[in-house]
Each structure stands twice: as structure tokens, then as C-alpha cells.
Design a protein around this motif. Structure first.
Motif, PDB file in Angstrom:
ATOM      1  N   UNK A   5       0.814  -1.213   0.000  1.00  0.00           N
ATOM      2  CA  UNK A   5       0.000   0.000   0.000  1.00  0.00           C
ATOM      3  C   UNK A   5       0.847   1.262   0.000  1.00  0.00           C
ATOM      4  N   UNK A   6       1.995   1.202   0.639  1.00  0.00           N
ATOM      5  CA  UNK A   6       2.879   2.360   0.687  1.00  0.00           C
ATOM      6  C   UNK A   6       4.317   1.907   0.467  1.00  0.00           C
ATOM      7  N   UNK A   7       5.027   2.651  -0.352  1.00  0.00           N
ATOM      8  CA  UNK A   7       6.440   2.389  -0.583  1.00  0.00           C
ATOM      9  C   UNK A   7       7.229   3.661  -0.350  1.00  0.00           C
ATOM     10  N   UNK A   8       8.493   3.610  -0.655  1.00  0.00           N
ATOM     11  CA  UNK A   8       9.361   4.772  -0.458  1.00  0.00           C
ATOM     12  C   UNK A   8       9.797   5.319  -1.807  1.00  0.00           C
ATOM     13  N   UNK A   9       9.351   6.532  -2.119  1.00  0.00           N
ATOM     14  CA  UNK A   9       9.890   7.243  -3.263  1.00  0.00           C
ATOM     15  C   UNK A   9      11.245   7.818  -2.885  1.00  0.00           C
ATOM     16  N   UNK A  10      12.244   7.624  -3.710  1.00  0.00           N
ATOM     17  CA  UNK A  10      13.607   7.964  -3.290  1.00  0.00           C
ATOM     18  C   UNK A  10      14.214   9.154  -4.021  1.00  0.00           C
ATOM     19  N   UNK A  11      13.458   9.836  -4.867  1.00  0.00           N
ATOM     20  CA  UNK A  11      14.033  10.969  -5.586  1.00  0.00           C
ATOM     21  C   UNK A  11      14.591  11.993  -4.595  1.00  0.00           C
ATOM     22  N   UNK A  12      15.865  12.325  -4.749  1.00  0.00           N
ATOM     23  CA  UNK A  12      16.502  13.291  -3.866  1.00  0.00           C
ATOM     24  C   UNK A  12      17.159  12.694  -2.633  1.00  0.00           C
ATOM     25  N   UNK A  13      16.942  11.433  -2.349  1.00  0.00           N
ATOM     26  CA  UNK A  13      17.580  10.799  -1.193  1.00  0.00           C
ATOM     27  C   UNK A  13      19.016  10.436  -1.546  1.00  0.00           C
ATOM     28  N   UNK A  14      19.957  10.914  -0.726  1.00  0.00           N
ATOM     29  CA  UNK A  14      21.370  10.678  -1.025  1.00  0.00           C
ATOM     30  C   UNK A  14      22.118   9.997   0.115  1.00  0.00           C
ATOM     31  N   UNK A  15      21.380   9.477   1.097  1.00  0.00           N
ATOM     32  CA  UNK A  15      22.000   8.816   2.249  1.00  0.00           C
ATOM     33  C   UNK A  15      21.500   7.377   2.334  1.00  0.00           C
ATOM     34  N   UNK A  16      22.387   6.396   2.182  1.00  0.00           N
ATOM     35  CA  UNK A  16      21.959   4.993   2.270  1.00  0.00           C
ATOM     36  C   UNK A  16      21.286   4.652   3.587  1.00  0.00           C
ATOM     37  N   UNK A  17      21.638   5.358   4.655  1.00  0.00           N
ATOM     38  CA  UNK A  17      21.032   5.060   5.947  1.00  0.00           C
ATOM     39  C   UNK A  17      19.533   5.358   5.960  1.00  0.00           C
ATOM     40  N   UNK A  18      19.098   6.311   5.144  1.00  0.00           N
ATOM     41  CA  UNK A  18      17.662   6.579   5.030  1.00  0.00           C
ATOM     42  C   UNK A  18      16.945   5.356   4.472  1.00  0.00           C
ATOM     43  N   UNK A  19      17.551   4.737   3.477  1.00  0.00           N
ATOM     44  CA  UNK A  19      16.968   3.532   2.885  1.00  0.00           C
ATOM     45  C   UNK A  19      16.947   2.406   3.913  1.00  0.00           C
ATOM     46  N   UNK A  20      18.056   2.220   4.601  1.00  0.00           N
ATOM     47  CA  UNK A  20      18.133   1.154   5.598  1.00  0.00           C
ATOM     48  C   UNK A  20      17.123   1.372   6.724  1.00  0.00           C
ATOM     49  N   UNK A  21      16.954   2.630   7.144  1.00  0.00           N
ATOM     50  CA  UNK A  21      15.984   2.938   8.196  1.00  0.00           C
ATOM     51  C   UNK A  21      14.569   2.626   7.739  1.00  0.00           C
ATOM     52  N   UNK A  22      14.255   2.999   6.502  1.00  0.00           N
ATOM     53  CA  UNK A  22      12.918   2.720   5.971  1.00  0.00           C
ATOM     54  C   UNK A  22      12.636   1.217   5.972  1.00  0.00           C
ATOM     55  N   UNK A  23      13.606   0.431   5.564  1.00  0.00           N
ATOM     56  CA  UNK A  23      13.428  -1.019   5.543  1.00  0.00           C
ATOM     57  C   UNK A  23      13.252  -1.557   6.967  1.00  0.00           C
ATOM     58  N   UNK A  24      14.012  -1.014   7.893  1.00  0.00           N
ATOM     59  CA  UNK A  24      13.907  -1.414   9.294  1.00  0.00           C
ATOM     60  C   UNK A  24      12.503  -1.144   9.837  1.00  0.00           C
ATOM     61  N   UNK A  25      11.891  -0.035   9.388  1.00  0.00           N
ATOM     62  CA  UNK A  25      10.567   0.353   9.879  1.00  0.00           C
ATOM     63  C   UNK A  25       9.441  -0.452   9.236  1.00  0.00           C
ATOM     64  N   UNK A  26       9.757  -1.140   8.141  1.00  0.00           N
ATOM     65  CA  UNK A  26       8.746  -1.983   7.526  1.00  0.00           C
ATOM     66  C   UNK A  26       8.416  -1.669   6.082  1.00  0.00           C
ATOM     67  N   UNK A  27       9.056  -0.669   5.500  1.00  0.00           N
ATOM     68  CA  UNK A  27       8.856  -0.422   4.069  1.00  0.00           C
ATOM     69  C   UNK A  27       9.413  -1.608   3.287  1.00  0.00           C
ATOM     70  N   UNK A  28       8.665  -2.045   2.265  1.00  0.00           N
ATOM     71  CA  UNK A  28       9.166  -3.168   1.468  1.00  0.00           C
ATOM     72  C   UNK A  28       8.989  -2.926  -0.039  1.00  0.00           C
ATOM     73  N   UNK A  29       8.944  -1.648  -0.404  1.00  0.00           N
ATOM     74  CA  UNK A  29       8.873  -1.242  -1.811  1.00  0.00           C
ATOM     75  C   UNK A  29       9.732  -0.001  -1.965  1.00  0.00           C
TER      76      UNK A  29
END
Length: 254
Positions: A5-29
Motif C-alpha cells: 500500500x505504501x512504498x518509499x519514493x527515493x528521488x533526492x535521497x542521497x544517504x543509504x542510511x535513510x533507505x536502511x531505516x525505511x526497511x527497518x521500519x517496515x517499508x518493502x517497496x
């Protein structure tokens, strides 16, 4: 294709830790694109996470200057290298402009699917006639259509087509590029629920059958808030009030 139902749009994200944090919180897209120039960031964030690769749907997009068949193959391989993956789950035609030729471009996407390099063929920013042409040319069914969708820009014809043909509509820029707090109907609904206009935008989209959304967030606080918005239940009259907004502002025209 079944999308969360919800994923992470990554345009403008330049820190890998943001991606890792999102996955940790439960994002899977995770949604990225060649033109975002951050596929390596997304790949590094995925590598840093303890979430198994098979539990995450990764999507990227081929930009409009690389839609000749040979460029589709070449740039997809380059995307995989930057992502650190041997396949992506969803590969989009980013926009049907410039080097896009449905009779030449789309068979290249079919070939990537046949090879197992991609899991599904997506399109983005297509009109209904362009969707119909794509359906005629593609061997694979359209796996998803990604479009701008928020209270100020509601492409209802595209939603109707998606529902008719059974593929998900992926809503990007769901928070109206930071303008959610300027939309009177959204603000009024938010006040009645003691929540934020941003949460209302996401809950409104989540309530639509066949729609998923990919808000971009960089902070842990906003990442958590966006997930929590899915728990907000809006009344039918509130949904209709937002549906009825007549103000139209496309933030990312061709």
C-alpha cells in the motif's frame, strides 16, 4: 503485480542510511530511477539492511533518452550494477517521450522479462491512448502504471483504466510536493481527526481501490508518520470532499 500500500519514493535521497531505516521500519517497496542518480544509494541502503532481498520489491525506471532497444538493455545492466542486484522486480518506461517508440522500446522490455532480468514491465506518465498502444505491443501485461496523483491532480481516467485492466496505479508526489497544508478540504479533514494534512492525503489515496503510493521521506519521524497514516480511517463524505476538489495543479508536467 501485488504492490504494498505504501512504498518509499527515493528521488533526492542521497544517504543509504535513510533507505536502511525505511526497511527497518517496515517499508518493502523501494522506487528509484536512472535519472534520480541515486540507484547506488538505494543499493547500498538495501545492502546495509538486515531485511532479506527477497522481501523487498525494488523498482527503477529507464529514462527517456535511453529507450532505444540497445540502450534499454545497456542502461538496465548499468542500473543493476549500481543497485548491486542481479534483477529488479519492476522496470518502468519513465516517460513516453524523446527516444520512446512503442514498437521498438517495449519489445526490449519484454526481452528483459523473458530473460528474468526484470520481474515486471511498468509504465509511467502515460495517457490512456499510450496505455492502449502499450497493451497492444507488449507480450507481458502492464505490471503497474506510475503517475502523479494527489488532491490537486486527480487523473481519474487513468485510475479507471487501471481498475478495468487489473494493474495497480502507483501514486507519486502524493503530498502535492509539500502543498498538502494549503488545500482547504484536506486541512479541514485533518483538523477533524487531529492529524496532519499529509496523513490525510496518504489515507485518502490508500482508501482507493487499486492505488498504492510512494511518498518520499528522509527523516525517521516522517517515515514513521507516513506508515501510521495508513491506520487513519476517513469517512465516505470526507473522501468525497477531497475527490470533489476542482483546483488542478500538475506539478510534474512533461
Amino acid at each position: 503485480m501485488q504492490l504494498p500500500s505504501i512504498g518509499l519514493g527515493t528521488m533526492g535521497i542521497d544517504d543509504p542510511d535513510t533507505i536502511a531505516t525505511a526497511l527497518e521500519l517496515g517499508y518493502d517497496h523501494l522506487d528509484t530511477a536512472q535519472i534520480y542518480e541515486n540507484e547506488a544509494v538505494v543499493g547500498e541502503g538495501l545492502a546495509r539492511s538486515d531485511v532479506p532481498r527477497e522481501d523487498v520489491l525494488v523498482a527503477t525506471k529507464v529514462w527517456a533518452d535511453s529507450l532505444a532497444p540497445e540502450d534499454v538493455h545497456r542502461t538496465t545492466e548499468e542500473s543493476l550494477e549500481r543497485l548491486g542486484l542481479d534483477r529488479v522486480d519492476l522496470l518502468y518506461v519513465h516517460r513516453p517521450i524523446e527516444t520512446y517508440d512503442p514498437e521498438r522500446t517495449l519489445p526490449a522490455f519484454d526481452e528483459l522479462s523473458d530473460e528474468g532480468t526484470i520481474g515486471g514491465v511498468g509504465v509511467s506518465n502515460f495517457s490512456v491512448p499510450e496505455l492502449e498502444t502499450a497493451q497492444d505491443v507488449l507480450e507481458e501485461p502492464i505490471a503497474a502504471h506510475q503517475v502523479e496523483y494527489h488532491p490537486l491532480f486527480q487523473p481519474k481516467d487513468l485510475l479507471a483504466h487501471a481498475r478495468e485492466h487489473g494493474y495497480p496505479l502507483v501514486a507519486y508526489s502524493p503530498l502535492a510536493n509539500g502543498r498538502a497544508g494549503e488545500i482547504d478540504a484536506v486541512v479541514a479533514v485533518a483538523e477533524s481527526h487531529e492529524t496532519t494534512p499529509e496523513a490525510v492525503c496518504l489515507a485518502w489515496l490508500a482508501a482507493k481501490d487499486g492505488v498504492v503510493t510512494i511518498p518520499k521521506s528522509s527523516s525517521r519521524e516522517h517515515l514513521e508518520a507516513n506508515l501510521e497514516a495508513l491506520e487513519l480511517d476517513l469517512e465516505s463524505d470526507e473522501l468525497e470532499r477531497i475527490d470533489a476538489i476542482e483546483r488542478t495543479e500538475e506539478l510534474f508536467p512533461e
